[in-house]
Design an enzyme around this catalytic site. Structure first.
Site: not given
Ligand code: SAH
Length: 350
Positions: A95, A108, A115, A119, A122, A340
């Site tokens: 995406e 973006c 991944c 997390c 996510c 995302c």
């Molecule tokens: N892997 C990288 C970049 C991808 S995610 C990282 O961890 O920074 C981009 C941002 O979106 C990161 O700060 C991630 O923690 C956040 N993110 C992911 N899922 C999310 C969600 N459900 N709500 C808010 N932020 C989220």
């Protein structure tokens, strides 16, 4: 086989020159090819009309232009944000998002298909990692969105699917190509890379001496809470991560951004705000930094919920009172599959 062909759009101009010369051609042919690939952004060798036929034939035998296929686009009626679902040459889906701001258009992009960082809040982590993207596949997202909208892209953020620093070599190659004066020539100051906190690669990136912005996904004010959200915190403690942020500033002179996703009842209390202020002020030792608050984007498979607007505002005020530079990230495209990885999951389920 396609896979064994040279990924020509991932080559730097000097590499392309070396290759073209090895074919017995003049140097200037490399610059012509590079312009077709990165300025006119053609996806077919046949369209490179100022090149000799025999050279085009060799290129199409030995090289491939890795094209992305646009599978779906969703446009937000609220703010014009566009979300793209692309299919990679091997069938993986990724995406990308176009966001329209007053200061210009920002894209973006994804750096990996899936991944492996895991997390807990996510959506991208749900299916695990398929693979890292090539530099050409990262560029392809920017080029396709530029062509699709016909609008200039001034900013690129690597904050889509994947952990960019888990695909380090390709990421650095991508940044060089994207900001190269012979290509799209996006200013390095307008590029942001977000990481969950891979310490050795953060330091390596600092040593590249780019002038890009590094964003750290912090999301918790202390190690104990961070561990509950992010498995990567088991590998690299908060102290080490903050030290790497400081090192990044020292090497590049660029202020670091901390991303903090607010989750109701987990990290959104006044005590959390105070602990976050102390962390940022203490560990950064007066070095410029910025906190970006993002009310968590609810993901169907995940349990975290957004705090109410009043709690978000109170959290922000507390940080401000403590002298922290803070913004609330404007939520773009709430009416299209927000977080995302969600659009991809919807398609993958079909
Ligand atoms: N892997 C990288 C970049 C991808 S995610 C990282 O961890 O920074 C981009 C941002 O979106 C990161 O700060 C991630 O923690 C956040 N993110 C992911 N899922 C999310 C969600 N459900 N709500 C808010 N932020 C989220």
């Amino acid at each position: 086989m396609e896979q064994e062909k040279r990924d020509i759009r991932s080559l730097h101009l000097d590499e392309l020159t070396e290759y073209v010369v090895s074919l017995g051609e003049k140097k200037f042919r490399a610059k012509q090819i590079y312009q077709w690939l990165h300025l006119k952004q053609v996806s077919d060798f046949d369209r490179m009309t100022n090149l000799p036929k025999n050279l085009l034939h060799i290129l199409s035998e030995q090289c491939v232009i890795r094209e992305l296929k646009k599978e779906a686009v969703q446009t937000s009626k609220q703010d014009g944000t566009k979300k793209y679902l692309f299919i990679l040459p091997d069938g993986n889906r990724i995406e990308s998002v176009l966001m329209r701001y007053k200061h210009g258009n920002s894209v973006c992009i994804s750096s990996q298909a899936g991944c492996r960082m895991g997390c807990r809040f996510c959506a991208s982590a749900l299916g695990g990692l398929a693979r890292g993207l090539t530099a050409s596949e990262m560029l392809g997202q920017v080029y396709q969105i530029g062509q699709d909208t016909g609008e200039r892209i001034s900013n690129v953020v690597v904050m889509g699917m994947g952990e960019p620093l888990d695909n380090y070599e390709n990421l650095v190659r991508f940044i060089r190509l994207l900001t190269d004066e012979n290509g799209l020539h996006i200013s390095q100051r307008n590029v942001t890379v977000s990481t969950c906190g891979l310490v050795p690669e953060m330091c390596r990136l600092a040593d590249e001496a780019f002038s890009i912005t590094l964003a750290l996904s912090l999301h918790a004010p202390d190690q104990e809470k961070r561990r509950k959200l992010m498995p990567v915190a088991e590998r690299y403690g908060l102290g080490e991560v903050m030290e790497a942020c400081r090192y990044y500033f020292e090497r590049t002179g660029r202020r670091v951004t901390f991303e903090y996703s607010l989750m109701k009842g987990f990290n959104d209390t006044p005590e959390d705000a105070n602990a976050l202020s102390a962390l940022v002020k203490g560990d950064m030792r007066g070095i410029p930094c910025h906190v970006n608050l993002i009310p968590v984007n609810p993901v169907r498979e995940r349990e975290y919920r957004q705090p109410g607007a009043a709690d978000v505002a109170a959290f922000k005020n507390k940080l401000e009172k403590n002298g922290i530079n803070v913004t609330i990230r404007r939520e773009m495209g709430r009416d299209i599959d927000g977080a995302c990885g969600q659009l991809r999951r919807r398609y993958a389920e079909q």
